[in-house]
Design a protein around this motif. Structure first.
Motif, PDB file in Angstrom:
ATOM      1  N   UNK A   5       0.826  -1.201   0.000  1.00  0.00           N
ATOM      2  CA  UNK A   5       0.000   0.000   0.000  1.00  0.00           C
ATOM      3  C   UNK A   5       0.867   1.261   0.000  1.00  0.00           C
ATOM      4  N   UNK A   6       0.257   2.376  -0.345  1.00  0.00           N
ATOM      5  CA  UNK A   6       0.975   3.642  -0.500  1.00  0.00           C
ATOM      6  C   UNK A   6       1.641   4.100   0.795  1.00  0.00           C
ATOM      7  N   UNK A   7       0.997   3.878   1.928  1.00  0.00           N
ATOM      8  CA  UNK A   7       1.570   4.299   3.210  1.00  0.00           C
ATOM      9  C   UNK A   7       2.897   3.585   3.463  1.00  0.00           C
ATOM     10  N   UNK A   8       2.933   2.298   3.189  1.00  0.00           N
ATOM     11  CA  UNK A   8       4.175   1.528   3.399  1.00  0.00           C
ATOM     12  C   UNK A   8       5.258   1.954   2.404  1.00  0.00           C
ATOM     13  N   UNK A   9       4.861   2.211   1.165  1.00  0.00           N
ATOM     14  CA  UNK A   9       5.826   2.664   0.156  1.00  0.00           C
ATOM     15  C   UNK A   9       6.465   3.979   0.584  1.00  0.00           C
ATOM     16  N   UNK A  10       5.628   4.930   0.995  1.00  0.00           N
ATOM     17  CA  UNK A  10       6.136   6.230   1.432  1.00  0.00           C
ATOM     18  C   UNK A  10       7.046   6.061   2.650  1.00  0.00           C
ATOM     19  N   UNK A  11       6.652   5.233   3.587  1.00  0.00           N
ATOM     20  CA  UNK A  11       7.463   4.997   4.782  1.00  0.00           C
ATOM     21  C   UNK A  11       8.835   4.440   4.411  1.00  0.00           C
ATOM     22  N   UNK A  12       8.855   3.469   3.520  1.00  0.00           N
ATOM     23  CA  UNK A  12      10.126   2.875   3.105  1.00  0.00           C
ATOM     24  C   UNK A  12      10.995   3.863   2.338  1.00  0.00           C
ATOM     25  N   UNK A  13      10.358   4.687   1.504  1.00  0.00           N
ATOM     26  CA  UNK A  13      11.113   5.688   0.745  1.00  0.00           C
ATOM     27  C   UNK A  13      11.726   6.728   1.689  1.00  0.00           C
ATOM     28  N   UNK A  14      10.940   7.192   2.659  1.00  0.00           N
ATOM     29  CA  UNK A  14      11.450   8.178   3.619  1.00  0.00           C
ATOM     30  C   UNK A  14      12.623   7.582   4.396  1.00  0.00           C
ATOM     31  N   UNK A  15      12.459   6.373   4.901  1.00  0.00           N
ATOM     32  CA  UNK A  15      13.531   5.720   5.660  1.00  0.00           C
ATOM     33  C   UNK A  15      14.785   5.573   4.811  1.00  0.00           C
ATOM     34  N   UNK A  16      14.612   5.217   3.545  1.00  0.00           N
ATOM     35  CA  UNK A  16      15.750   5.073   2.646  1.00  0.00           C
ATOM     36  C   UNK A  16      16.475   6.387   2.414  1.00  0.00           C
ATOM     37  N   UNK A  17      15.710   7.462   2.215  1.00  0.00           N
ATOM     38  CA  UNK A  17      16.332   8.774   2.010  1.00  0.00           C
ATOM     39  C   UNK A  17      17.048   9.252   3.274  1.00  0.00           C
ATOM     40  N   UNK A  18      16.464   8.990   4.437  1.00  0.00           N
ATOM     41  CA  UNK A  18      17.111   9.385   5.699  1.00  0.00           C
ATOM     42  C   UNK A  18      18.462   8.685   5.826  1.00  0.00           C
ATOM     43  N   UNK A  19      18.482   7.393   5.555  1.00  0.00           N
ATOM     44  CA  UNK A  19      19.737   6.633   5.627  1.00  0.00           C
ATOM     45  C   UNK A  19      20.723   7.117   4.563  1.00  0.00           C
ATOM     46  N   UNK A  20      20.223   7.354   3.359  1.00  0.00           N
ATOM     47  CA  UNK A  20      21.063   7.796   2.242  1.00  0.00           C
ATOM     48  C   UNK A  20      21.708   9.146   2.536  1.00  0.00           C
ATOM     49  N   UNK A  21      21.026   9.986   3.290  1.00  0.00           N
ATOM     50  CA  UNK A  21      21.553  11.311   3.619  1.00  0.00           C
ATOM     51  C   UNK A  21      22.552  11.267   4.782  1.00  0.00           C
ATOM     52  N   UNK A  22      22.743  10.074   5.357  1.00  0.00           N
ATOM     53  CA  UNK A  22      23.763   9.916   6.387  1.00  0.00           C
ATOM     54  C   UNK A  22      23.342  10.245   7.803  1.00  0.00           C
ATOM     55  N   UNK A  23      22.058  10.349   8.043  1.00  0.00           N
ATOM     56  CA  UNK A  23      21.612  10.592   9.417  1.00  0.00           C
ATOM     57  C   UNK A  23      21.839   9.328  10.237  1.00  0.00           C
ATOM     58  N   UNK A  24      22.414   9.449  11.433  1.00  0.00           N
ATOM     59  CA  UNK A  24      22.685   8.263  12.242  1.00  0.00           C
ATOM     60  C   UNK A  24      21.422   7.611  12.803  1.00  0.00           C
ATOM     61  N   UNK A  25      20.330   8.392  12.876  1.00  0.00           N
ATOM     62  CA  UNK A  25      19.076   7.849  13.408  1.00  0.00           C
ATOM     63  C   UNK A  25      17.899   8.690  12.927  1.00  0.00           C
ATOM     64  N   UNK A  26      16.723   8.112  13.031  1.00  0.00           N
ATOM     65  CA  UNK A  26      15.492   8.832  12.704  1.00  0.00           C
ATOM     66  C   UNK A  26      15.303   9.980  13.689  1.00  0.00           C
ATOM     67  N   UNK A  27      15.653   9.737  14.939  1.00  0.00           N
ATOM     68  CA  UNK A  27      15.529  10.765  15.974  1.00  0.00           C
ATOM     69  C   UNK A  27      16.373  11.989  15.624  1.00  0.00           C
ATOM     70  N   UNK A  28      17.590  11.746  15.151  1.00  0.00           N
ATOM     71  CA  UNK A  28      18.489  12.847  14.781  1.00  0.00           C
ATOM     72  C   UNK A  28      17.923  13.625  13.599  1.00  0.00           C
ATOM     73  N   UNK A  29      17.403  12.908  12.601  1.00  0.00           N
ATOM     74  CA  UNK A  29      16.779  13.558  11.450  1.00  0.00           C
ATOM     75  C   UNK A  29      15.617  14.435  11.913  1.00  0.00           C
TER      76      UNK A  29
END
Length: 99
Positions: free
Chosen positions: A2-26
């Motif tokens: 579903x779209x919600x899961x796709x968006x969640x995975x894309x956001x998580x991927x971009x956060x990691x790709x940008x080098x943030x050590x954690x979601x909390x830090x982002x």
């Protein structure tokens, strides 16, 4: 998927790709609520439109980038106009190089 899961995975991927050590830090560095962001990334909450815009701006991506599969995004020509969530065209390359 579903779209919600796709968006969640894309956001998580971009956060990691940008080098943030954690979601909390982002979340902290971009003025986002870490609890809400965590729920979005776990697909427990549907993100509001204004929240998606803030996330996209913080990641320097478009709203389309959050929804489209990565294989489609790779087709975008290097230097092609990038459209911000506000709909204004900007050159991705020019923005990065400071022109």
């Amino acid at each position: 998927m579903d779209a919600v899961r796709i968006v969640a995975e894309r956001i998580a991927g971009f956060i990691a790709q940008r080098g943030y050590p954690s979601v909390e830090r982002f979340a902290y560095e971009n003025g986002l609520d870490k609890s809400s962001l965590s729920k979005i990334l776990k697909s427990r909450r549907r993100p509001r439109f204004d929240t998606l815009i803030r996330i996209a701006e913080a990641l320097d991506v478009t709203l389309n980038d959050l929804y489209l599969p990565e294989s489609i995004l790779l087709v975008r020509e290097k230097g092609a106009p990038k459209y911000s969530p506000a709909g204004r065209a900007k050159k991705a390359q020019g923005k990065r190089s400071g022109h």
